[in-house]
Write an enzyme that holds these catalytic residues in place. Structure first.
Site, PDB file in Angstrom:
ATOM      1  N   PRO A 110       5.675 -11.504  10.533  1.00  0.00           N
ATOM      2  CA  PRO A 110       4.249 -11.284  10.237  1.00  0.00           C
ATOM      3  C   PRO A 110       3.316 -11.993  11.212  1.00  0.00           C
ATOM      4  CG  PRO A 110       5.145 -12.890   8.723  1.00  0.00           C
ATOM      5  CD  PRO A 110       6.300 -12.437   9.583  1.00  0.00           C
ATOM      6  N   CYS A 111       3.283 -11.505  12.445  1.00  0.00           N
ATOM      7  CA  CYS A 111       2.460 -12.149  13.470  1.00  0.00           C
ATOM      8  C   CYS A 111       0.972 -12.023  13.138  1.00  0.00           C
ATOM      9  CB  CYS A 111       2.759 -11.556  14.841  1.00  0.00           C
ATOM     10  SG  CYS A 111       2.513  -9.792  14.963  1.00  0.00           S
TER      11      CYS A 111
END
Length: 145
Positions: A110-111
């Site tokens: 989940p950048c």
DNA sequence: CCAGGCTTGGAGG
DNA sequence: CCTCCAAGCCTGG
């Protein structure tokens, strides 16, 4: 397996085999085929995780695997700074940015939950995707309680 | 080999 | 408030 799912103006292309996800890309056009239901449920704001699906990015020998692992630990609806990820992985904030730009599987890694200390930070290919993902998570998290 | 990247904190005006 | 810069290190060219 290959397929895509709609997310706002974008189409999320997913390339996977069994429970291993090799690539997730945001494109302007769809491709034939669908995506794992875990991913479409996440995009719809119905679920917060991806079940047994794993990203190629966190396999031992993958470049930046340690950074991706640290990013994976951030909980749904929360954010962390580039600097903090750099601190816990013993590297530099700028290298964190480089790693995130090369993230093979956004969503699973989940950048979008990594923001700058003084700004939202960046997102390839379009910052609006990051904004939409963050507001989706915030909305769902708020609705939970 | 070398420049540049989804940054940051500090120095200086 | 603002701009400038070094630090960090991996990769495409």
């Amino acid at each position: 397996m290959n397929g895509s799912a709609r997310f706002g103006l974008w189409h999320v292309h997913v390339h996977w085999e069994e429970n291993m996800v090799f690539r997730i890309n945001f494109m302007r056009r769809p491709v034939p085929g669908s995506v794992p239901v875990e991913i479409s449920r996440f995009l719809a704001g119905i679920s917060e995780n991806f079940g047994d699906f794993r990203s190629i990015g966190t396999t031992a020998d993958y470049p930046f695997a340690n950074i991706y692992e640290a990013v994976e630990r951030i909980e749904y609806g929360k954010t962390e700074t580039y600097g903090e990820i750099a601190r816990v992985t013993g590297t530099h904030p700028r290298l964190v940015g480089l790693a995130l730009k090369r993230n093979p599987t956004p969503l699973l890694i989940p950048c979008h939950r990594i923001i700058g200390k003084n700004s939202i930070g960046g997102f390839t290919p379009d910052i609006t995707i990051k904004e939409d993902l963050l507001s989706l998570e915030k909305r769902r998290t708020k609705k939970q309680k």
